[in-house]
Write an enzyme that holds these catalytic residues in place. Sequence first.
Site, PDB file in Angstrom:
ATOM      1  CG  HIS A  71      45.676  33.887  35.400  1.00  0.00           C
ATOM      2  ND1 HIS A  71      44.887  34.297  35.977  1.00  0.00           N
ATOM      3  CD2 HIS A  71      46.809  34.751  35.065  1.00  0.00           C
ATOM      4  CE1 HIS A  71      44.719  35.735  35.828  1.00  0.00           C
ATOM      5  NE2 HIS A  71      46.156  35.844  35.235  1.00  0.00           N
TER       6      HIS A  71
ATOM      7  CG  ASP B 288      41.365  32.381  35.796  1.00  0.00           C
ATOM      8  OD1 ASP B 288      39.936  31.684  35.285  1.00  0.00           O
ATOM      9  OD2 ASP B 288      41.792  32.305  36.976  1.00  0.00           O
TER      10      ASP B 288
ATOM     11  CG  HIS C  68      49.691  38.657  32.494  1.00  0.00           C
ATOM     12  ND1 HIS C  68      49.645  39.233  33.560  1.00  0.00           N
ATOM     13  CD2 HIS C  68      51.158  38.503  32.419  1.00  0.00           C
ATOM     14  CE1 HIS C  68      50.821  39.578  33.841  1.00  0.00           C
ATOM     15  NE2 HIS C  68      52.436  39.292  33.596  1.00  0.00           N
TER      16      HIS C  68
END
Length: 446
Positions: free
Chosen positions: A335, A339, A292
């Site tokens: 996350h 990350d 994302h």
Amino acid sequence: MSETPVMEWTVKDTEVWLRKEGFDDTVIQILCHQNQLNGKCLLVLNEHDFATEPLNKLTLKDRKCLYISCKSLQRDNQNVLLDLGLLEMPSVGLYAPQPHFSKNECSEYSESERVSPPVSEDGRIHRLPAEKTKAFLSFCYVVVVTWITAFVMVIVHDRVPDMKKYPPLPDIFLDNVPHIPWAFDMCEVTGTFLFTIWLIVLLFHKHRFILMRRFFALSGTVFLLRCVTMLITSLSVPGAHLQCTPRNYTTQSSSVFGDLATKLSQAYVIWRGAGMSIQGVRTCGDYMFSGHTVALTMLNFFITEYTPRHIYYLHTLSWMMNMFGIFFILAAHEHYSIDVFVAFYISSRLFLYYHTLSNNQALMQRDSTRTKVWFPLFSYFESSVDGIVPNEYETPSEIVCNLLGFFKSKLNILKDLHICLTAKSSEPSTSNCVVDSVRDNKIKQS
């Protein structure tokens, strides 16, 4: 003399310029008094001139200083050289390597000047081929990569560590920010809005096919790298709210092909929903690094790069949505912070490196073989681009006219083919007729 164009400099003006640059009477005597050097001559001096008489009679210091001064003068007057067509002539241009010298007898000036000349003062070029085939190939590339990503996501979901045995890892952000249940959906809504803006930019941008292939190539490459990172190491689930358990693929036949078919069907569900939770996709284990964040960052950088600089409010909005989207990812505890950080860094650096090379092709020309080995996609997709892609846009009427012209040309091809195939003629002549009709339509389009 400062107000007089260089092209109109007389020998006296050149003498004044040389004195201003710090050259002594000996240099002025040779250049101006003996050889009548004027402004036009200064603009067309090249490496070969410095290696032959009368310039080779100068001392090494004077030749080097004169070379630098002429180079600066020519760069300040590139528009004049362009109007004269001198930048397209490697035997005259100061910045192009000269083929006059052999490998063992190379000019002392040409080695440091292996740069590609810009065709305008700001480095932009006036004609950029659309190359729709490359855009289509880049689209196929990103489709294949997304399929691979979806399949790897299925694999890593089944390898997710047991939440009871492996609790969430310590994280400065996650340990100090409470979980917000709706934050991840807001992140995807933000990404969808950025993607809509990017589609509008593509619709109106004059060089949309170049933008498309760059977007597909960069996005596909980052997500392909993501497949490797999330496959080689499985991190524990970052939030206790996540229900992550391996799927059970056991069937009655318990065959390898049956399990593979089941995983492919799961991968299709992920691919169809673009890996978004608002599309009903829920996966675990695909943590390093955040897909994302990659999507948000790529969209942000492409929007800000290919929209005019004066639309600062759009750039500000794009950056705000990028940062808020990252915050929503972390606030949702989907996350780890590492990350997100790695995803932003890789995406932004790859975007900047790619565009730096494409905007300055001279950086890769001296070692083109290595560039083709390490950056094969870049070498292929950017082979015909030698400068900055200008942000030029088409009006809705121009877009409609272009579409009508495209469909009209294709319709003419079909009509010509129909006439050729139905004509009462021999087979060889029919084949020639088909080839001629296609060639004529291509000529009309060009």
